[in-house]
Motif scaffolding. Structure first.
Motif, short mmCIF file in Angstrom:
data_model
loop_
_atom_site.label_atom_id
_atom_site.label_comp_id
_atom_site.label_asym_id
_atom_site.label_seq_id
_atom_site.Cartn_x
_atom_site.Cartn_y
_atom_site.Cartn_z
N GLU B 275 32.54 154.30 27.96
CA GLU B 275 32.45 155.64 27.38
C GLU B 275 33.16 155.62 26.03
OE1 GLU B 275 31.62 158.92 26.19
OE2 GLU B 275 33.79 158.71 26.23
N PHE B 354 37.12 154.24 29.41
CA PHE B 354 37.15 155.20 28.30
C PHE B 354 37.80 154.52 27.11
CE2 PHE B 354 36.73 158.18 31.81
CZ PHE B 354 35.94 159.19 31.29
N THR B 364 35.31 160.44 21.39
CA THR B 364 36.34 160.05 22.36
C THR B 364 36.44 161.19 23.36
OG1 THR B 364 37.56 158.67 20.81
CG2 THR B 364 38.82 159.61 22.63
N CYS B 366 38.39 161.21 26.38
CA CYS B 366 39.45 161.10 27.38
C CYS B 366 40.68 161.92 27.00
CB CYS B 366 39.82 159.63 27.57
SG CYS B 366 40.26 158.85 26.03
N PRO B 371 38.89 162.05 32.34
CA PRO B 371 39.02 160.99 33.37
C PRO B 371 39.63 161.52 34.66
CG PRO B 371 39.81 160.20 31.24
CD PRO B 371 39.56 161.67 31.09
N SER B 382 38.88 154.97 36.63
CA SER B 382 38.72 154.71 35.20
C SER B 382 40.00 154.17 34.58
CB SER B 382 38.30 155.99 34.46
OG SER B 382 39.33 156.95 34.52
N THR B 384 41.77 153.90 30.41
CA THR B 384 41.62 154.30 29.01
C THR B 384 42.20 153.20 28.13
OG1 THR B 384 41.72 156.65 29.54
CG2 THR B 384 42.28 156.02 27.29
#
Lengths: 256, 419
Positions: B275, B354, B364, B366, B371, B382, B384
Motif C-alpha cells: 500500500e 504500508f 500514504t 497509514c 492499519p 500489517s 508500516t
C-alpha cells in the motif's frame, strides 16, 4: 559428545549480548560493546559464556543470532530478527498476553503478544533518535556527564522541568536554555528520561500488561518508573532486561 | 548454484518489446520538442491525457521521469539542488528531484537513449490535482521557466460515493481546457477524436486490469515489483493503440505462466499487499528480499491506479471525470478501506505493507489509523515501513529489512499454527 547447550547472540547497534542455555536453564550471560566489528564482539561474547560454564564451543548444539548485526555472526546456525527474539525471550518470563516495550540503542520496539505467545503486531520507532538510547548518549555528551551516571543523577532531582521538543537536536537546544537558567543538573537529566518515556507512549496505547526491556531500561530503571507514572499502571521488567533478545534467540535455538 | 537461481528475479519476455516502446516514446517526444511539431503537452499521471491526444499533442509525463530519477538513484544527487532554491525536503521528492535535475542540466534519458540531451520542452502543461497539490506547483515551476501556459483540473478530495455533482464539476473543468488547448495546438477540437482516445484508453485499462489480476492465482505469475515496470505503457501511452498491443503481448505470457505453474516467487509461501508508493531506488533490493523470504507481493494500490473501468467513449467528458474521481488516491478512508478489503479477499492476501512515504502524504494511507482499523475489523496484519518514493535520505535499509523479515516470521509462524 552431547550437545545440549544452545547459544543466543543479540548483536545490537550498541551492545552485543549472549545467553547460554543448558536445556531451558540460563547458565551464563555476557555483554560487550558491539563497536565497529560485530563478528569480533559476537566471538568474544561466545568465548565468555563458554569460559564461565567451563565447556568447549563444540558442546554448543545450536546458535541463533539476532539484532542488527545478526548476519555478521558466521558461526550462527540461523538468524532471526530481534522482534521475534524479544517476544520469545519476554514470553518466557511472562507467559501471558503482554505488550513489550524494548528501548534499544538505536530503535524502540513495541511488540504485542497474545495469550498463546503468538505475536499480534509490532511497531518500530520512526527514523528518528527521539526516545532511544542514542538520545540519552547525546544528552550525556551535551551535559559532559558520563552516561552511566545519568540514572543516579536523575534520582536526586527535587523538582521537575520539561523537555518539550520531539527532535534530539531541538531538545539539546532546550538544554542550553535550561543550563543558562541555572536549572540543577539532576532535574535536566530527569527531564531527558521523562522525554524517553513520552516518546514510547506516543508509539502505542500500550494496552494490557506492559513489560519493558532493553539496555536503556537495564541501566536506567528510572525510565520504567517515569513511564509507569505517565501510563498510570505498573510496568514489569524481566530479571535481565538487556538480555531478552539473546534469551529469545537461545530458546529458538533449542527448537530445532 | 540451484540456491542462487531461487533468488533470481524471473525475466518477463515481453519486457524487450516494452523497452523498444519506451525508447520510441522518448525519441518521438525529443523530435517533437526539437522540431516544434507536433506540440508537446506535459501531463500529470492521471491528468486528461485522452483529451491531449485527441488534440494532436504528444504527451510527456513528468511523474514518469520522476520515477526514472528515483529508480536510477540520480534523485539522490538532484534533490538537494531543488532544496537549495527553497523547495523543501518535506515536499514531493518527484518534484524536487525533477526540478533539481533540470537545474543541474541532467536527465536519466541521456544515459538511456543516445542523442537525447534533455527533457522535452513543453508547449503547454496540464495538471490534475488528484495526485496532490504538488503537481500543480511542479507544472507551475516549469511553466514559469519557459513562459508556457499551465492549466488543469482541481479535483475533489476525500470522496465517499462519487456523485453526479462530482462528475459535473470535473467534466466542466475538463471541457474548459479546450479553448487553451485549441490555441496552443492550432487544431480544432473534434469530439470523435476524443471518443477514439477514450475508447483506446479504456481498452488499455481493461487489459492492464487483467494483467494485474493474473496475480490472484496461486502461485502468482507476477509481483508488484514486476508491475511497477510493466505499468509504463499504461501510464505514458494510454489512449494509444501501442499500449493495447503491448498488453496483448504481456497478458498471454502471464497466462502461460499460470498454465505451466510458473511462480514469480519460487516456493511462494506468503502473499502480501503493498500500500503506497514504490521506493524506486530500492525496487531490486526489495524484490530480491521478498524472493529470499518466499513472500510474493501480489498486488498494490499503486499499480491499480491506472485502471479506469468507467471510461466510456459514448460519454467522453463525463466518463473521464468519473474515472479520475473514482481513483483510490482521492477517496475517503471508508471507501479506501472497502477497496482494500476487496483486494485482500480477491488476492488471498496474508498481510499488508504500508509504505509511509515521507514526501508523499497523499499516497500514504497509514497516518490516520487505517492499519489499526483494518486489523480491528478484518484481522488484517500489517507493518508500516518508513521511506520515500525518491528521497533515500528518508529510508533506512536495515530497519526496513528487519521489519519485513520480522513480519514474515510473524505471518509464517501463524500460518504454521493454522496448518
Amino acid at each position: 559428545m552431547a550437545k545440549h547447550y544452545t547459544l543466543g547472540l543479540d548483536v545490537g547497534a550498541s551492545a552485543t549480548k549472549a545467553v547460554l542455555l543448558d536445556g531451558d536453564v540460563d547458565v551464563a550471560r555476557s555483554l560487550r560493546k558491539s563497536g565497529a566489528n560485530f563478528a569480533a564482539a559476537a566471538q568474544a561474547c561466545r568465548e565468555e559464556v563458554v569460559e564461565t560454564v567451563g565447556i568447549s564451543v563444540d558442546e554448543i548444539g545450536r546458535t541463533v543470532s539476532t539484532g542488527y548485526g545478526r548476519r555478521s555472526v558466521d558461526f550462527a546456525d540461523n538468524t532471526v530478527t530481534e522482534i521475534t527474539c524479544h517476544a520469545r525471550g519476554c514470553y518466557a518470563s511472562f507467559p501471558h498476553a503482554i505488550t513489550i516495550v524494548d528501548i534499544g540503542g538505536q530503535d524502540n520496539k513495541v511488540i504485542v503478544i497474545e495469550d498463546s505467545g503468538d505475536r499480534k503486531n509490532f511497531k518500530m520507532n520512526r527514523k528518528c533518535a527521539a526516545g532511544t538510547g542514542a538520545f540519552l548518549e547525546e544528552i550525556a555528551n551535551s551535559l559532559d556527564t558520563p552516561l552511566s551516571s545519568l540514572n543516579e543523577l536523575a534520582a536526586q532531582a527535587t523538582g521537575d522541568v520539561e523537555l518539550g521538543s520531539f527532535c534530539t537536536v531541538f531538545a539539546k537546544t532546550e538544554l542550553l536554555k535550561l543550563i543558562a537558567a541555572g536549572t540543577p543538573l539532576p532535574e535536566i537529566v530527569k527531564a531527558a528520561f521523562r522525554s524517553v518515556g513520552r516518546r514510547i507512549l506516543e508509539m502505542d496505547p500500550l494496552q494490557g500488561d506492559v513489560v519493558m526491556t532493553g539496555g536503556v531500561v537495564a541501566h536506567n530503571p528510572i525510565v520504567v518508573e517515569l513511564a509507569a507514572e505517565a501510563l498510570g499502571r505498573v510496568i514489569q521488567v524481566p530479571d535481565h532486561p538487556q538480555h531478552t533478545g539473546a534469551l529469545g534467540a537461545a530458546i529458538i535455538a533449542t527448537e530445532k | 548454484m540451484a540456491e542462487a537461481k531461487k533468488t533470481e528475479i524471473k525475466k518477463i519476455a515481453a519486457a524487450k518489446t516494452m523497452r523498444k516502446l519506451m525508447a520510441d516514446h522518448f525519441y518521438e517526444l525529443d523530435r517533437a520538442a526539437k522540431d516544434g511539431h507536433p506540440k508537446v503537452a506535459w501531463c500529470t499521471s492521471v491528468g486528461p491525457a485522452e483529451l491531449l491526444r485527441a488534440m494532436g499533442f504528444v504527451v510527456y509525463f513528468p511523474e514518469n521521469h520522476g520515477a526514472m530519477l528515483g529508480a536510477t538513484r540520480m534523485a539522490n544527487e538532484t534533490i538537494p539542488a531543488a532544496n537549495a532554491i527553497g523547495y523543501s525536503p518535506e515536499i514531493c521528492s518527484y518534484l524536487t528531484s525533477d526540478v533539481g535535475a533540470f537545474l543541474q542540466g541532467r536527465t536519466p534519458l541521456t544515459d538511456a537513449y543516445e542523442g537525447i540531451e534533455s527533457i522535452p520542452k513543453p508547449d503547454v502543461l496540464v495538471y490534475n490535482t488528484n495526485q496532490c497539490r504538488d503537481v500543480q506547483d511542479w507544472m507551475a515551476w516549469f511553466g514559469n521557466h519557459w513562459s508556457k501556459p499551465v492549466i488543469g483540473i482541481e479535483c475533489y478530495r476525500n470522496v465517499g460515493d462519487v456523485t453526479e455533482v462530482h462528475v459535473d464539476g470535473i467534466a466542466g473543468q475538463i471541457e474548459a481546457l479546450v479553448p487553451t488547448l485549441e490555441k496552443v495546438s492550432g487544431e480544432k477540437f473534434d469530439i470523435d477524436r476524443l471518443r477514439d482516445a477514450v475508447r483506446l484508453s479504456r481498452q488499455c485499462s481493461d487489459l492492464w486490469k487483467k494483467v494485474l489480476e493474473t496475480a490472484a492465482t496461486k502461485p502468482a505469475p507476477l509481483t508488484f515489483f514486476d508491475s511497477t515496470i510493466h505499468m509504463a505503457p499504461a501510464v505514458v501511452m494510454r489512449g494509444t493503440q501501442l499500449a493495447i498491443d503491448y498488453y496483448n503481448e504481456l497478458l498471454p505470457e502471464l497466462k502461460q505462466r499460470i498454465t505451466d505453474g510458473v511462480a514469480a516467487v519460487e516456493g511462494e509461501q506468503l502473499r502480501l499487499f503493498w500500500e503506497g508508493m514504490p521506493i524506486w531506488g530500492r525496487l531490486r533490493d526489495l524484490a530480491t528480499l521478498f524472493l529470499e523470504l518466499k513472500a510474493c507481493v501480489v498486488a498494490s494500490t499503486y499499480a491499480n491506479s491506472w485502471i479506469f473501468t468507467t471510461l466510456d467513449p459514448g460519454d467522453p467528458f463525463r466518463s473521464m471525470a468519473r474515472a479520475y474521481t473514482e481513483l483510490f488516491i482521492v477517496r475517503s478512508d471508508p471507501a479506501k478501506e472497502t477497496y482494500l478489503q476487496e483486494m485482500i479477499e480477491k488476492f488471498s492476501v496474508d498481510g499488508i505493507i504500508f509504505h509511509d512515504s515521507k514526501t508523499c502524504p497523499n499516497n500514504t494511507n497509514c497516518r490516520h489509523g487505517m492499519p489499526q482499523r483494518l486489523q480491528e475489523r478484518l484481522g488484517a496484519a500489517s507493518i508500516t515501513i518508513a521511506g520515500d518514493l525518491n528521497d533515500l535520505r528518508c529510508y533506512s535499509d536495515e530497519q526496513a529489512k528487519t521489519q519485513i523479515e520480522a513480519f514474515v516470521e510473524q505471518l509464517t509462524g501463524r500460518a504454521k499454527q493454522h496448518a
